[in-house]
Design a protein around this motif. Structure first.
Motif, short mmCIF file in Angstrom:
data_model
loop_
_atom_site.label_atom_id
_atom_site.label_comp_id
_atom_site.label_asym_id
_atom_site.label_seq_id
_atom_site.Cartn_x
_atom_site.Cartn_y
_atom_site.Cartn_z
N PRO A 91 -2.20 11.37 -1.99
CA PRO A 91 -2.46 10.08 -1.34
C PRO A 91 -1.39 9.75 -0.29
CG PRO A 91 -1.53 9.73 -3.52
CD PRO A 91 -1.79 11.20 -3.41
N HIS A 92 -1.80 8.97 0.69
CA HIS A 92 -0.83 8.45 1.68
C HIS A 92 -0.10 7.29 1.02
CE1 HIS A 92 0.74 7.80 5.77
NE2 HIS A 92 0.64 6.51 5.52
N HIS A 93 0.98 7.62 0.34
CA HIS A 93 1.74 6.66 -0.47
C HIS A 93 3.18 7.12 -0.41
CE1 HIS A 93 2.97 5.11 -4.69
NE2 HIS A 93 2.87 4.06 -3.90
N ARG A 94 4.02 6.37 0.28
CA ARG A 94 5.36 6.88 0.54
C ARG A 94 6.10 7.34 -0.71
NH1 ARG A 94 3.72 4.52 4.89
NH2 ARG A 94 4.62 4.87 6.95
N PRO A 95 6.11 6.57 -1.82
CA PRO A 95 6.83 7.06 -3.00
C PRO A 95 6.24 8.36 -3.59
CG PRO A 95 6.47 4.69 -3.14
CD PRO A 95 5.65 5.18 -1.99
N ALA A 108 0.85 -1.19 0.00
CA ALA A 108 0.00 0.00 0.00
C ALA A 108 0.88 1.23 0.00
CB ALA A 108 -0.90 -0.05 1.23
N GLY A 109 0.58 2.17 0.90
CA GLY A 109 1.44 3.32 1.10
C GLY A 109 2.62 2.96 1.99
N ASP A 110 2.59 1.80 2.58
CA ASP A 110 3.72 1.33 3.40
C ASP A 110 4.55 0.34 2.59
OD1 ASP A 110 1.73 -0.66 3.46
OD2 ASP A 110 2.49 -1.49 5.34
N TYR A 111 5.64 -0.15 3.19
CA TYR A 111 6.58 -1.00 2.44
C TYR A 111 6.60 -2.45 2.92
CZ TYR A 111 8.45 3.36 0.40
OH TYR A 111 8.61 4.55 -0.28
N ARG A 131 8.40 -1.78 12.80
CA ARG A 131 7.59 -0.56 12.75
C ARG A 131 7.49 -0.09 11.30
NH1 ARG A 131 11.43 2.82 15.76
NH2 ARG A 131 12.78 1.09 15.20
N PHE A 132 6.49 0.72 11.00
CA PHE A 132 6.39 1.27 9.64
C PHE A 132 7.63 2.10 9.33
CE2 PHE A 132 1.72 0.82 10.43
CZ PHE A 132 1.43 0.01 9.34
N ASP A 133 8.12 2.00 8.10
CA ASP A 133 9.19 2.89 7.64
C ASP A 133 8.73 4.34 7.73
OD1 ASP A 133 11.52 1.39 6.71
OD2 ASP A 133 10.16 0.48 5.24
N GLY A 135 -6.35 11.49 14.94
CA GLY A 135 -5.30 11.87 15.87
C GLY A 135 -3.98 12.22 15.17
N ASP A 136 -3.76 11.69 13.97
CA ASP A 136 -2.50 11.92 13.26
C ASP A 136 -2.61 13.01 12.20
OD1 ASP A 136 -0.74 10.12 14.47
OD2 ASP A 136 -1.63 8.43 13.40
N CYS A 137 -3.83 13.50 11.96
CA CYS A 137 -4.07 14.42 10.85
C CYS A 137 -4.32 15.84 11.35
CB CYS A 137 -5.31 13.96 10.09
SG CYS A 137 -4.97 13.25 8.49
O1 9MR Z 1 1.73 4.68 7.07
C1 9MR Z 1 0.96 3.72 7.76
C2 9MR Z 1 -0.10 3.17 6.85
O2 9MR Z 1 0.48 2.50 5.77
C3 9MR Z 1 -1.06 2.29 7.63
O3 9MR Z 1 -2.14 1.89 6.83
C4 9MR Z 1 -1.57 3.02 8.84
C5 9MR Z 1 -2.50 2.19 9.71
O4 9MR Z 1 -1.90 1.04 10.16
O5 9MR Z 1 -0.51 3.46 9.63
C6 9MR Z 1 0.33 4.36 8.95
O6 9MR Z 1 1.34 4.74 9.82
C7 9MR Z 1 0.95 5.69 10.78
C8 9MR Z 1 0.92 5.04 12.15
O7 9MR Z 1 -0.07 4.04 12.21
C9 9MR Z 1 0.68 6.08 13.22
N1 9MR Z 1 1.63 7.17 13.11
C10 9MR Z 1 1.64 7.83 11.81
C11 9MR Z 1 1.92 6.85 10.70
C12 9MR Z 1 1.79 7.54 9.33
O8 9MR Z 1 2.78 8.43 9.10
#
Ligand code: 9MR
Ligand code: G3I
Length: 548
Positions: A470-474, A155-158, A230-232, A500-502
């Motif tokens: 979009p929430h897509h790292r690339p 997805a937007g993660d790796y 953890r997420f990149d 909470g993150d937005c």
């Molecule tokens: O970037 C992450 C995304 O790919 C996931 O779908 C999402 C939910 O699991 O989490 C995102 O990562 C966030 C994390 O959960 C909370 N802190 C902020 C991260 C996004 O920058």
């Protein structure tokens, strides 16, 4: 504002626009260049769509079949975006939706010849992945190094998750299985283009080869995911942290999704045996070994082990995965025992998603209905497919927006709900030709391409009102201002679980408006392979059925 599919329609398609209740009198479709009147008519009486709180009217201009570029206008509502009427109107969309999988390949450098301005260095080679403590076994103790390269980022993660890979890869394989001619001609501009395989199969293979490495050869069980702890960060793949990546804990859902997908791949790739010597048979063996593991371990639910906080894709009910795997193994192996193991009479039909795959069994059985052995209950297969479509069509018929989407459908990734609804409607149309099913399926794609309460066309790079963040790292970390094209945004999500993150605020608490085109919004604006796959399916099907 007038809401309409911003790409357009095939000439014979059902064509509907949504107008605000206040728009007056006549509705007109005009030629976008000359302004000449092409269609005139009246909208239906207004109704309120409770999902968005809007009072709206539907205008049905299906009678306009002449190819061209048009806009809709009505007094008090201004003009719509421009759209086309022509055969093959989704061809570019389909190409880009498929190409998006290439853009999300793990472990591969994307060169300028194929990726243009989105060229990037390789990341996550995954040639040295560790067996996590949660996955340790006698044959593979904790810390064992395995190779698990290739695959698509989820997805937007790796990270790479088997449960979500299963339904995504299957959906691409089904698109090819149902519409081989369309995909045989399709050139997506990937490194494999021009080899002896259609591009869509080359793309699916990239992930299938990875999936094969996720099976423990010692027992047939399949790891849930390949992941960081953890997420990149928000970086390009090549800049991602060098922290170890793990294969984590085997599970029943992952193992059965693997079995179903491999069984499907074995049959779809069979005609390409000469290019892929031994592979179809190897896949079928892998599927059967996975099935055996799941029979011996029928209820291993996945939860993230301590220390791992990436996507969970946790699913604790396995009846649907058993049914799907059994159906695909039955079709591909021809063994009646798998049909019996499916226990079809007890299997219902519901719109597919990563945690509920039972309908995928019905899709495959329906497609193969004329070549199944005598044990298969063809009436039951038809009844399940038609029953689901009938209920979706009933919602569509009574919807103020003229869409099957309603209330509880606005989950995380709701745009894929719309497309999976369309995919199921199309299965019923393929079976019995009821025109309503085709029209309701069209409405699902219209919804994605602009006939929705936000006014966005939800696929990056397409439409007039485009998704840009979009929430897509690339897309976020890359140098190009425009996001990588061809990705479907997750879409309105009533839960707003990223609040909470937005920093950006949601415009409304109503489900159909719970969307922000901001890259903070992973709950409404991420991208994902399981959301793009039904876009590939539906855009292809509607192109083909529309005469392309
Ligand atoms: O970037 C992450 C995304 O790919 C996931 O779908 C999402 C939910 O699991 O989490 C995102 O990562 C966030 C994390 O959960 C909370 N802190 C902020 C991260 C996004 O920058
Ligand atoms: O199962 C419960 C159900 O019992 C309850 O009634 C309902 C009400 O909210 O929630 C259901 O759980 C939801 C679950 O999906 C199952 O549908 C959660 O609320 C919801 O948060 C969860 O969303 C998933 C999200 O990850 C968070 O885990 C999405 O479906 C899933 O598509 C998404 O996938 C992520 C990966 O984890 C990581 N990679 C990116 C990808 C896309 O965002």
């Amino acid at each position: 504002a007038i809401r309409v599919n911003q790409l357009g329609f095939s000439p014979q398609a059902h064509k509907v626009a949504v107008l605000p209740a206040g728009a007056g009198g006549e509705v007109q479709v005009i030629d976008a260049a000359s302004g000449a009147l092409a269609w005139r008519g009246r909208a239906k009486p207004a109704a309120t769509w409770k999902e968005s709180g809007e009072a709206v009217m539907l205008a049905d201009f299906s009678a306009l079949t002449r190819p061209g570029e048009y806009r809709i206008r009505a007094d008090g509502a201004g003009q719509s975006e421009r759209f086309a009427v022509r055969a093959g109107v989704y061809s570019e969309l389909n190409r880009a939706a498929l190409k998006a999988f290439y853009f999300n390949r793990s472990g591969m450098a994307l060169d300028a010849d194929h990726a243009g301005p989105y060229a990037r260095a390789a990341g996550h080679p995954d040639t040295r992945v560790l067996v996590h403590a949660s996955a340790a076994s006698k044959a593979r103790p904790e810390g064992t190094v395995i190779a698990s390269a290739k695959g698509w980022y989820d997805a937007g993660d790796y990270n790479k998750y088997i449960v979500n890979s299963g339904i995504s890869t299957y959906t691409l394989l089904a698109a090819f299985e149902h519409y081989p001619g369309y995909f045989a001609r399709k050139r997506t501009g990937i490194p494999e283009s021009g080899n002896r395989l259609p591009d869509i199969l080359d793309e699916a293979l990239w992930n299938l080869e990875w999936m094969l490495t996720m099976q423990d050869p010692h027992d047939g069980g399949v790891y849930n995911k390949l992941t960081n702890e953890r997420f990149d960060g928000i970086v390009m793949p090549a800049q991602a942290s060098a922290e170890p990546r793990y294969v984590v804990r085997k599970g029943t859902a992952a193992t059965l999704d693997f079995a179903a997908t491999m069984a499907t791949a074995a049959r779809v790739l069979k005609p390409y045996e000469r290019q892929l010597p031994g592979l179809p048979a190897k896949m079928l063996r892998a599927a059967e070994a996975a099935w055996e593991w799941a029979r011996a371990n029928p209820a291993v639910a996945f939860r993230n082990p301590a220390g791992v906080v990436t996507g969970e894709y946790g699913d604790a009910s396995f009846d649907d995965e058993f049914a799907w795997a059994a159906a695909e193994l039955y079709i591909s192996s021809g063994k009646d025992s798998y049909y019996a193991a499916m226990q079809p009479a007890g299997v219902t039909a519901s719109v597919p998603q990563w945690a509920d795959v039972r309908a995928l069994a019905w899709i495959s059985l329906a497609h193969h209905r004329n070549s199944l052995s005598a044990v298969a209950d063809r009436k039951l297969i038809a009844a399940r497919v038609d029953g689901l479509a009938a209920s979706l069509a009933a919602t569509w018929r009574s919807s103020a927006y003229g869409v099957p989407m309603q209330g509880g459908d606005f989950v995380w990734g709701s745009n894929a709900v719309a497309l999976n609804q369309s995919m199921m409607l199309l299965q019923a149309y393929r079976l019995n030709g009821k025109r309503d099913y085709l029209d309701a399926a069209q409405a699902g794609l219209d919804y994605i391409l602009g006939r929705n309460a936000t006014g966005y066309a939800f696929v990056t790079g397409f439409g007039t009102r485009q998704v840009m963040h979009p929430h897509h790292r690339p897309s976020m970390a890359g140098k190009v201002a425009a996001p990588v094209p061809g990705f479907l945004a997750g879409g309105p999500h009533a839960g707003q679980q990223d609040k909470g993150d937005c920093k950006a605020a949601y415009p409304s608490a109503l489900p159909a408006l719970s969307y922000i085109d901001d890259d903070c919004s992973y709950a409404s604006n991420e991208v994902a392979i399981n959301w793009n796959a039904p876009l590939v399916y539906v855009s292809a099907a509607l192109d083909v059925l529309g005469g392309a």
